[in-house]
Each structure stands twice: as C-alpha cells, then as structure tokens.
Scaffold this motif. Sequence first.
Motif, mmCIF file in Angstrom:
data_model
loop_
_atom_site.group_PDB
_atom_site.id
_atom_site.type_symbol
_atom_site.label_atom_id
_atom_site.label_comp_id
_atom_site.label_asym_id
_atom_site.label_seq_id
_atom_site.Cartn_x
_atom_site.Cartn_y
_atom_site.Cartn_z
ATOM 1 N N MET A 230 9.054 15.458 -8.842
ATOM 2 C CA MET A 230 9.987 14.996 -7.817
ATOM 3 C C MET A 230 11.433 15.077 -8.284
ATOM 4 N N LEU A 231 11.626 15.068 -9.598
ATOM 5 C CA LEU A 231 12.977 15.143 -10.156
ATOM 6 C C LEU A 231 13.415 16.580 -10.415
ATOM 7 N N SER A 232 12.545 17.540 -10.191
ATOM 8 C CA SER A 232 12.835 18.927 -10.551
ATOM 9 C C SER A 232 14.097 19.501 -9.880
ATOM 10 N N PRO A 233 14.424 19.196 -8.614
ATOM 11 C CA PRO A 233 15.693 19.718 -8.070
ATOM 12 C C PRO A 233 16.911 19.210 -8.830
ATOM 13 N N THR A 234 16.897 17.918 -9.178
ATOM 14 C CA THR A 234 18.007 17.349 -9.952
ATOM 15 C C THR A 234 18.043 17.949 -11.355
ATOM 16 N N MET A 235 16.887 18.134 -11.961
ATOM 17 C CA MET A 235 16.822 18.741 -13.284
ATOM 18 C C MET A 235 17.356 20.163 -13.252
ATOM 19 N N PHE A 236 16.997 20.902 -12.221
ATOM 20 C CA PHE A 236 17.471 22.280 -12.103
ATOM 21 C C PHE A 236 18.992 22.314 -11.993
ATOM 22 N N PHE A 237 19.562 21.390 -11.225
ATOM 23 C CA PHE A 237 21.016 21.311 -11.092
ATOM 24 C C PHE A 237 21.673 20.978 -12.428
ATOM 25 N N ILE A 238 21.140 19.986 -13.130
ATOM 26 C CA ILE A 238 21.734 19.569 -14.400
ATOM 27 C C ILE A 238 21.644 20.676 -15.439
ATOM 28 N N ILE A 239 20.504 21.353 -15.504
ATOM 29 C CA ILE A 239 20.352 22.444 -16.469
ATOM 30 C C ILE A 239 21.361 23.550 -16.185
ATOM 31 N N THR A 240 21.527 23.889 -14.905
ATOM 32 C CA THR A 240 22.467 24.952 -14.534
ATOM 33 C C THR A 240 23.899 24.579 -14.887
ATOM 34 N N ILE A 241 24.309 23.358 -14.529
ATOM 35 C CA ILE A 241 25.671 22.916 -14.807
ATOM 36 C C ILE A 241 25.926 22.818 -16.313
ATOM 37 N N THR A 242 24.971 22.240 -17.038
ATOM 38 C CA THR A 242 25.127 22.116 -18.492
ATOM 39 C C THR A 242 25.178 23.478 -19.158
ATOM 40 N N PHE A 243 24.383 24.390 -18.673
ATOM 41 C CA PHE A 243 24.347 25.755 -19.201
ATOM 42 C C PHE A 243 25.703 26.438 -19.019
ATOM 43 N N LYS A 309 11.586 28.691 -8.996
ATOM 44 C CA LYS A 309 10.189 28.747 -8.531
ATOM 45 C C LYS A 309 9.419 27.489 -8.926
ATOM 46 N N LYS A 310 9.877 26.817 -9.969
ATOM 47 C CA LYS A 310 9.192 25.618 -10.443
ATOM 48 C C LYS A 310 9.803 24.338 -9.874
ATOM 49 N N VAL A 311 10.731 24.485 -8.948
ATOM 50 C CA VAL A 311 11.381 23.330 -8.347
ATOM 51 C C VAL A 311 10.629 22.903 -7.102
ATOM 52 N N HIS A 312 10.343 21.613 -6.995
ATOM 53 C CA HIS A 312 9.641 21.075 -5.838
ATOM 54 C C HIS A 312 10.649 20.278 -5.006
ATOM 55 N N TYR A 313 10.964 20.807 -3.821
ATOM 56 C CA TYR A 313 11.949 20.147 -2.975
ATOM 57 C C TYR A 313 11.330 19.107 -2.045
ATOM 58 N N GLN A 314 10.008 19.025 -2.007
ATOM 59 C CA GLN A 314 9.334 18.027 -1.187
ATOM 60 C C GLN A 314 8.233 17.351 -2.004
#
Length: 314
Positions: A230-243, A309-314
């Motif tokens: 459930m946190l994967s969208p937020t994790m994806f955002f943080i990883i991208t920004i930190t990267f 692809k590993k992000v769950h938005y729902q």
Amino acid sequence: MSAGEQAVAEKIQQYRVEKKSTVWQESKNVRVAMLYLLPSIVLFSIFLFYPMLRTIYLSFFLTDAQGTAALFVGLENYLYILQSSQFQKSMLSTFLFVLYTVPTGVILALFLAVLANEKIRGIGLFRTLFSSTLGMSVAASSVIWLFLFHPTVGILNSFLGLFGIGSIPWLLDPTWALISIAVTTVWMNTGFSFLILLGGLQNIDRHLYESARIDGAGYFYRLFRITLPMLSPTMFFIITITFINSFQSFGQVDILTRGGPAESTNLIVYSIYQDAFINYQFGTASAQAVILFAMVFLLTLIQFKFGEKKVHYQ
C-alpha cells in the motif's frame, strides 16, 4: 424545396451553429487557462528553459572568461570530457555516491516512519526529532558535520577512542571521504523522506490491519503484505526524488572536501562548478551538464519503465 429537405437543411444549420459555439467555448477555455498559466510559463522560461537551451548551445563552443561563445567546435567538448580521466573518475565517484546514499536513505527513512507510525505515548516528540533535519540548510548541516568529522577534536573520533579505536581521518583519506559525504547527505535528506513516508503510512486504511489481526496475521506479515504494497506509490516517489537529488549534490561537497582528497569526492556537479567558475571553461562545463541531464533522464525513464510495474495504486 420539399418539407423533408428543408428539415434536413435546418438540422445541418443548427449543427453548424452548435459546433461553432462549442469550438468558440473550447477556444475561450484554452485562452483562460493560458492566462492563468502565463506567470508559471514566464518563470519556467526564465529560470529553466532558457538556461537549459543556453547550456546546450554553449556545449558546442569554446568560450571566453565571460562565458561568451567564441569558437564553434561541434562535438569536441563531448569527446574531450568523455576521454578525460578526471571526468571518468568523477562519474565513478558519483555512481558510488548514489549507491551509498539512495538505498541507505530510503531504508532509514522507512524504518523511522514505521516506528513513528506506532501509536505509543510521546511519539510526537520522536516525529519532531526524526523530521528536524528538514528545517536545516545544506550549509548549516555541512558545518555541523565538519566539526563532527574533525580528526582530533571531533565527537566521532572521541567516541571511537572510548573503545580503543584509533582516530579516522574522515575527510582526509580518499577511502573515507566519499563515505563521510554520503553519511552527511543521508542525514540531511532523511527528514524529508521520513515525512513523506509517514504521511503515506497514515493514509493506509486501518480496516486492512484490523481484518488481518482478526485473521491472526502477525506483525511482519502485515508489514510485508499490507504496509509495503500500500505504501509502494509513496516509496516509488521517494526513491525517484532521492535518486535525482543525489546526482545534484553540491553544497556538502563544497564545504567539507572541495572535491578532495585526490578527487575522491569530485562529484559531477562539483566538477561542472570547477570547470565553469574556477577554470572558466564554460564549454566543457556545459557539455558535462548536458551529459548529466541525459544520464539522469535516461535512468529515470528506466526506473519508471521497470519500477512502476511493482507499484500498487489500489
């Protein structure tokens, strides 16, 4: 004209009037939208689009000390820096720095966010402490760590001395300097990542956890089966920004090591700064900036291609 033909003609005329009215209304909406967007477009044009185009333009020229294009050299600036051992070492240091900071920073922020999300007494104090680095500038944070890393009176070496470990030249040894910069960067970026991840955790539906508890699911099962998906969208955002931010690190390098020792912390952004504002070689600096932009853009696209692809938005 028969009555049927007249009715058809009237319908065609009515359709044309309605279509013209619709087109006019859509055109009006576009004009109104552009009017609202005009301030942002102007600011982006001045501070983003023009500098970017100017950088690409200068990358094909040799320049004078004022940064004015003097001689067109085509791709020679790119060929020169790609063959430069200094640039290759800078790229290696940059990739190592990204490798040190991104996984460590994200995992640390996630760990702190999971702890701070627990409903225990006094957790508000810990949330404030964990996010406190967000309110500090890069310069202030770097000065603090400059004292911590001091080889003789620094707190870190004093702490190691309690266990009989000798002093470590944190910023003076090529092996430790990049690690020291990475530690400083992780500490500075943790506050922002922590707050975003904590917000993502608090937006997860609590009924999911209640249902899992009723079914007898343990803590780690809930963590890996509910929290992380459930946190994967937020994790994806943080990883991208930190990267992206890790490739743009500059202030801590400038204050702590100035690219040394032996160019072990000469990250690509600091290399661009040195070429442009110390050596006044704006052409090669612009070429490095273009390469950095292309590299970050390509890696971000790859991240979106495979990571989303590993992000769950729902």
